[in-house]
Design an enzyme around this catalytic site. Structure first.
Site, PDB file in Angstrom:
ATOM      1  N   ARG A 188       0.821  -1.234   0.000  1.00 36.05           N
ATOM      2  CA  ARG A 188       0.000   0.000   0.000  1.00 36.05           C
ATOM      3  C   ARG A 188       0.844   1.269   0.000  1.00 36.05           C
ATOM      4  NH1 ARG A 188      -3.017  -3.292   3.328  1.00 36.05           N
ATOM      5  NH2 ARG A 188      -4.879  -4.059   2.256  1.00 36.05           N
ATOM      6  N   LYS A 195       4.714  11.976 -10.741  1.00 32.74           N
ATOM      7  CA  LYS A 195       3.869  11.231 -11.679  1.00 32.74           C
ATOM      8  C   LYS A 195       4.550   9.909 -11.982  1.00 32.74           C
ATOM      9  CE  LYS A 195       1.487  14.648 -14.553  1.00 32.74           C
ATOM     10  NZ  LYS A 195       1.296  15.022 -15.967  1.00 32.74           N
ATOM     11  N   GLU A 206      13.613  19.172 -23.570  1.00 32.15           N
ATOM     12  CA  GLU A 206      12.805  19.490 -22.369  1.00 32.15           C
ATOM     13  C   GLU A 206      13.469  20.637 -21.592  1.00 32.15           C
ATOM     14  OE1 GLU A 206       9.878  18.061 -21.897  1.00 32.15           O
ATOM     15  OE2 GLU A 206       9.939  16.029 -22.741  1.00 32.15           O
ATOM     16  N   LYS A 237      10.078  23.392 -12.202  1.00 28.52           N
ATOM     17  CA  LYS A 237       9.094  22.315 -12.072  1.00 28.52           C
ATOM     18  C   LYS A 237       8.639  22.192 -10.623  1.00 28.52           C
ATOM     19  CE  LYS A 237       7.555  17.813 -13.464  1.00 28.52           C
ATOM     20  NZ  LYS A 237       7.740  16.611 -14.268  1.00 28.52           N
ATOM     21  N   GLU A 258      -2.042  18.536 -11.454  1.00 32.93           N
ATOM     22  CA  GLU A 258      -2.329  19.054 -12.801  1.00 32.93           C
ATOM     23  C   GLU A 258      -3.803  19.354 -13.020  1.00 32.93           C
ATOM     24  OE1 GLU A 258       0.021  17.388 -15.980  1.00 32.93           O
ATOM     25  OE2 GLU A 258      -1.430  18.067 -17.462  1.00 32.93           O
ATOM     26  N   ARG A 313       0.127  23.253 -14.078  1.00 30.74           N
ATOM     27  CA  ARG A 313       1.107  22.214 -14.403  1.00 30.74           C
ATOM     28  C   ARG A 313       1.048  21.830 -15.885  1.00 30.74           C
ATOM     29  NH1 ARG A 313       2.806  16.876 -10.732  1.00 30.74           N
ATOM     30  NH2 ARG A 313       4.301  16.045 -12.228  1.00 30.74           N
ATOM     31  N   ASN A 318       3.405  20.957 -20.644  1.00 31.56           N
ATOM     32  CA  ASN A 318       3.087  20.186 -21.852  1.00 31.56           C
ATOM     33  C   ASN A 318       3.257  21.001 -23.128  1.00 31.56           C
ATOM     34  OD1 ASN A 318       2.418  18.054 -20.186  1.00 31.56           O
ATOM     35  ND2 ASN A 318       0.252  18.618 -20.100  1.00 31.56           N
ATOM     36  N   HIS A 352       3.686  19.327 -26.505  1.00 35.23           N
ATOM     37  CA  HIS A 352       3.394  17.907 -26.330  1.00 35.23           C
ATOM     38  C   HIS A 352       2.163  17.429 -27.101  1.00 35.23           C
ATOM     39  CE1 HIS A 352       6.608  18.007 -23.456  1.00 35.23           C
ATOM     40  NE2 HIS A 352       6.442  16.754 -23.113  1.00 35.23           N
ATOM     41  N   HIS A 362       3.196  14.493 -29.197  1.00 36.43           N
ATOM     42  CA  HIS A 362       2.652  13.144 -28.974  1.00 36.43           C
ATOM     43  C   HIS A 362       2.066  12.567 -30.260  1.00 36.43           C
ATOM     44  CE1 HIS A 362       2.202  13.692 -24.338  1.00 36.43           C
ATOM     45  NE2 HIS A 362       3.375  13.167 -24.664  1.00 36.43           N
ATOM     46  N   HIS A 365      11.157  10.745 -27.751  1.00 34.67           N
ATOM     47  CA  HIS A 365      10.181  11.669 -27.156  1.00 34.67           C
ATOM     48  C   HIS A 365      10.652  13.125 -27.250  1.00 34.67           C
ATOM     49  CE1 HIS A 365       7.195  13.335 -24.438  1.00 34.67           C
ATOM     50  NE2 HIS A 365       8.190  13.893 -23.758  1.00 34.67           N
TER      51      HIS A 365
HETATM   52  N1  LIG Z   1       6.660  10.941 -14.904  1.00 41.52           N
HETATM   53  C1  LIG Z   1       6.806  12.020 -15.633  1.00 41.52           C
HETATM   54  O1  LIG Z   1       6.474  13.130 -15.194  1.00 41.52           O
HETATM   55  C2  LIG Z   1       7.402  11.892 -16.988  1.00 41.52           C
HETATM   56  C3  LIG Z   1       7.759  13.034 -17.702  1.00 41.52           C
HETATM   57  C4  LIG Z   1       8.377  12.870 -18.945  1.00 41.52           C
HETATM   58  C5  LIG Z   1       8.599  11.606 -19.448  1.00 41.52           C
HETATM   59  N2  LIG Z   1       8.232  10.508 -18.732  1.00 41.52           N
HETATM   60  C6  LIG Z   1       8.499   9.149 -19.227  1.00 41.52           C
HETATM   61  O2  LIG Z   1       9.904   8.995 -19.334  1.00 41.52           O
HETATM   62  C7  LIG Z   1      10.180   7.968 -20.295  1.00 41.52           C
HETATM   63  C8  LIG Z   1      11.359   8.391 -21.135  1.00 41.52           C
HETATM   64  O3  LIG Z   1      12.470   8.565 -20.315  1.00 41.52           O
HETATM   65  P1  LIG Z   1      13.963   8.615 -20.894  1.00 41.52           P
HETATM   66  O4  LIG Z   1      14.005   9.484 -22.071  1.00 41.52           O
HETATM   67  O5  LIG Z   1      14.843   8.884 -19.744  1.00 41.52           O
HETATM   68  O6  LIG Z   1      14.122   7.160 -21.493  1.00 41.52           O
HETATM   69  P2  LIG Z   1      14.763   5.780 -20.929  1.00 41.52           P
HETATM   70  O7  LIG Z   1      14.518   5.610 -19.487  1.00 41.52           O
HETATM   71  O8  LIG Z   1      14.249   4.736 -21.845  1.00 41.52           O
HETATM   72  O9  LIG Z   1      16.320   5.992 -21.187  1.00 41.52           O
HETATM   73  C9  LIG Z   1      16.788   6.128 -22.505  1.00 41.52           C
HETATM   74  C10 LIG Z   1      17.916   5.141 -22.825  1.00 41.52           C
HETATM   75  O10 LIG Z   1      19.112   5.555 -22.171  1.00 41.52           O
HETATM   76  C11 LIG Z   1      19.660   4.487 -21.408  1.00 41.52           C
HETATM   77  N3  LIG Z   1      20.352   5.137 -20.288  1.00 41.52           N
HETATM   78  C12 LIG Z   1      19.790   5.745 -19.217  1.00 41.52           C
HETATM   79  N4  LIG Z   1      20.720   6.391 -18.507  1.00 41.52           N
HETATM   80  C13 LIG Z   1      21.910   6.190 -19.127  1.00 41.52           C
HETATM   81  C14 LIG Z   1      23.230   6.636 -18.892  1.00 41.52           C
HETATM   82  N5  LIG Z   1      23.518   7.486 -17.893  1.00 41.52           N
HETATM   83  N6  LIG Z   1      24.209   6.218 -19.724  1.00 41.52           N
HETATM   84  C15 LIG Z   1      23.909   5.402 -20.774  1.00 41.52           C
HETATM   85  N7  LIG Z   1      22.669   4.982 -21.074  1.00 41.52           N
HETATM   86  C16 LIG Z   1      21.682   5.373 -20.256  1.00 41.52           C
HETATM   87  C17 LIG Z   1      18.484   3.619 -21.058  1.00 41.52           C
HETATM   88  O11 LIG Z   1      18.891   2.298 -20.796  1.00 41.52           O
HETATM   89  C18 LIG Z   1      17.648   3.720 -22.335  1.00 41.52           C
HETATM   90  O12 LIG Z   1      18.141   2.841 -23.296  1.00 41.52           O
HETATM   91  C19 LIG Z   1       8.900   7.751 -21.071  1.00 41.52           C
HETATM   92  O13 LIG Z   1       8.342   6.517 -20.699  1.00 41.52           O
HETATM   93  C20 LIG Z   1       8.001   8.882 -20.622  1.00 41.52           C
HETATM   94  O14 LIG Z   1       6.626   8.534 -20.616  1.00 41.52           O
HETATM   95  C21 LIG Z   1       7.640  10.629 -17.518  1.00 41.52           C
HETATM   96 ZN   LIG Z   2       8.055  15.514 -22.439  1.00 39.72          ZN
END
Ligand SMILES: NC(=O)c1ccc[n+]([C@@H]2O[C@H](COP(=O)([O-])OP(=O)(O)OC[C@H]3O[C@@H](n4cnc5c(N)ncnc54)[C@H](O)[C@@H]3O)[C@@H](O)[C@H]2O)c1
Ligand SMILES: [Zn+2]
Length: 382
Positions: A129, A151, A193, A239, A249, A253, A257, A260, A264, A278
């Site tokens: 929980r 999030k 970003e 942020k 949001e 917040r 976006n 986005h 998207h 992304h």
């Molecule tokens: N929760 C939120 O508020 C929020 C906001 C924006 C995006 N997201 C989510 O984030 C995700 C994308 O995140 P991301 O772009 O970090 O992608 P990711 O976590 O897939 O990382 C990208 C790639 O880099 C590699 N990697 C990570 N750190 C590394 C490092 N230091 N050195 C070498 N390789 C490394 C990973 O293994 C992966 O292959 C999406 O699923 C998206 O929906 C969430």
């Molecule tokens: Zn984004």
């Protein structure tokens, strides 16, 4: 605006009453993971969630830092990529955490990019929980965006991030040095970003980025690591302030976006594949949001949109359809994707539009016909 010239990490506070936490940003701060956790939760058992790429580089260091502080740790390594934000890996990570005998009062640690942060955070929100967790973001995107604000989510077959929870971490530890091994393309996508923070609410920061972006990319032990730290801190501060005012949001917040809605749709059109990351989609989406504001609404001077496009292009990010490789969908398909992404209220779309650099606002009354005309023009230019 000047970058810090000290060697102490920068600390940004997220003020959410009893759920307040620190974001600690600095070169090499991963080594302090154990000491910082021991100070917050003495004697806690820890469980690290990470992916194969990140584990290879940073799992031994993270585990050693925990051991030095006398903290027990175990871990699970999932495959890299969005595919791990699935029911299958959600179940695996939940089961592994329970098997590791994590109790209330123990800690999950998300060591990785946004995929790991979203997955581990969501697991932590439901196991027993709700367990506390720490975010150790290792991509630029995760350090400036996904690790902050609570999030968490996995994906549904109906769309991304549809199964999730708001669950704030108790600490975010952003080590700017880990970005030195992040693939350049991932770094650049995360930079979109970073630019977003300037574009939606901080014109001075955008100007600073135009001058200093190379330093942020250079990083390392050079003066560049201070520019990088400074940029990440500015984003986290912005942020944190927004999340403190609008955690769930219901309003402001949504400014995060910017770019986005178009982004998207482009991401979905490319099947969420390596064709378009992304951040790359968001860069194109922000350029389109500025152009749409300039051309359809007359809100922002065209020169301002051109300035945005110039900077994103200089960095090497896509700024429109022409920069996206491979076949693109028709206007009808794009409009369908946009309608799916955004709730349509009384036939109108909600967009984040701009009056200029640093001056974004939420516009709930965008006529879909206007968007269609704009997208047709842009597709024809390709
Ligand atoms: N929760 C939120 O508020 C929020 C906001 C924006 C995006 N997201 C989510 O984030 C995700 C994308 O995140 P991301 O772009 O970090 O992608 P990711 O976590 O897939 O990382 C990208 C790639 O880099 C590699 N990697 C990570 N750190 C590394 C490092 N230091 N050195 C070498 N390789 C490394 C990973 O293994 C992966 O292959 C999406 O699923 C998206 O929906 C969430
Ligand atoms: Zn984004």
């Amino acid at each position: 605006m000047t970058a810090p010239i000290h060697t102490d990490p920068t600390v940004v506070k997220v003020a959410l009453d009893a759920r307040s936490y620190d974001i600690v940003i600095g070169h090499g701060v991963l080594a302090s993971l154990g000491a910082r956790i021991a100070a917050l939760r003495p004697g806690a058992k820890t469980f690290i969630v990470t992916d194969e790429n990140v584990a290879r580089h940073f799992l031994p260091g993270a585990a050693a830092a925990l051991a030095r502080a006398g903290l027990e740790s175990s871990h699970i390594i999932v495959p890299p990529g969005e595919g791990s934000k699935s029911y299958r890996f959600f179940e695996q990570v939940c089961e592994a955490m329970i098997a590791a005998r994590l109790e209330r009062g123990d800690l999950a640690i998300a060591l990785g990019g946004g995929v790991i942060g979203d997955l581990a955070g969501f697991v932590a929100s439901v196991v027993r929980r709700g367990l506390d967790y720490v975010q150790v973001p290792t991509t630029l995107l995760a350090q400036v965006d996904s690790s902050v604000g609570g999030k968490t989510a996995i994906d549904s077959s109906h769309g991304k991030n549809l199964i999730g929870a708001f669950h704030q971490p108790i600490l975010v530890l952003a080590d700017t040095a880990v970005l030195d091994v992040l693939p350049k393309r991932e770094f650049r996508a995360g930079y979109a970003e970073v630019a977003k923070y300037g574009l939606f609410g901080d014109a001075a920061f955008f100007s600073w980025l135009e001058t200093n972006w190379r330093e942020i990319f250079a990083g390392g032990n050079s003066s560049g690591s201070f520019a990088r730290e400074h940029a990440i801190a500015v984003c986290c501060r912005a942020k944190a302030a927004i999340v403190a005012r609008d955690e769930r949001e219901t309003g402001e917040r949504a400014l995060l976006n910017l770019g986005h809605t178009f982004g998207h749709a482009l991401e979905a059109a490319c099947g969420f594949s390596d064709r378009l990351l992304h951040g790359e989609a968001i860069a194109a989406g922000m350029a389109l949001a500025f152009e749409f504001s300039a051309r359809r609404q007359g809100l922002v001077p065209k020169a301002e949109a051109a300035r945005v496009i110039r900077h994103l292009a200089e960095v090497g990010l896509p700024t429109g359809f022409k920069d996206i490789p491979g076949p693109l969908p028709s206007v009808d398909q794009l409009m369908q994707l946009i309608a799916q992404d955004k709730k349509v209220k009384r036939g109108m779309l909600t967009f984040i539009l701009v009056r200029g650099i640093g001056a974004a606002f939420i516009e709930a009354g965008v006529d879909p016909r206007e968007v269609r005309v704009f997208l047709s023009e842009k597709l024809a230019e390709r």
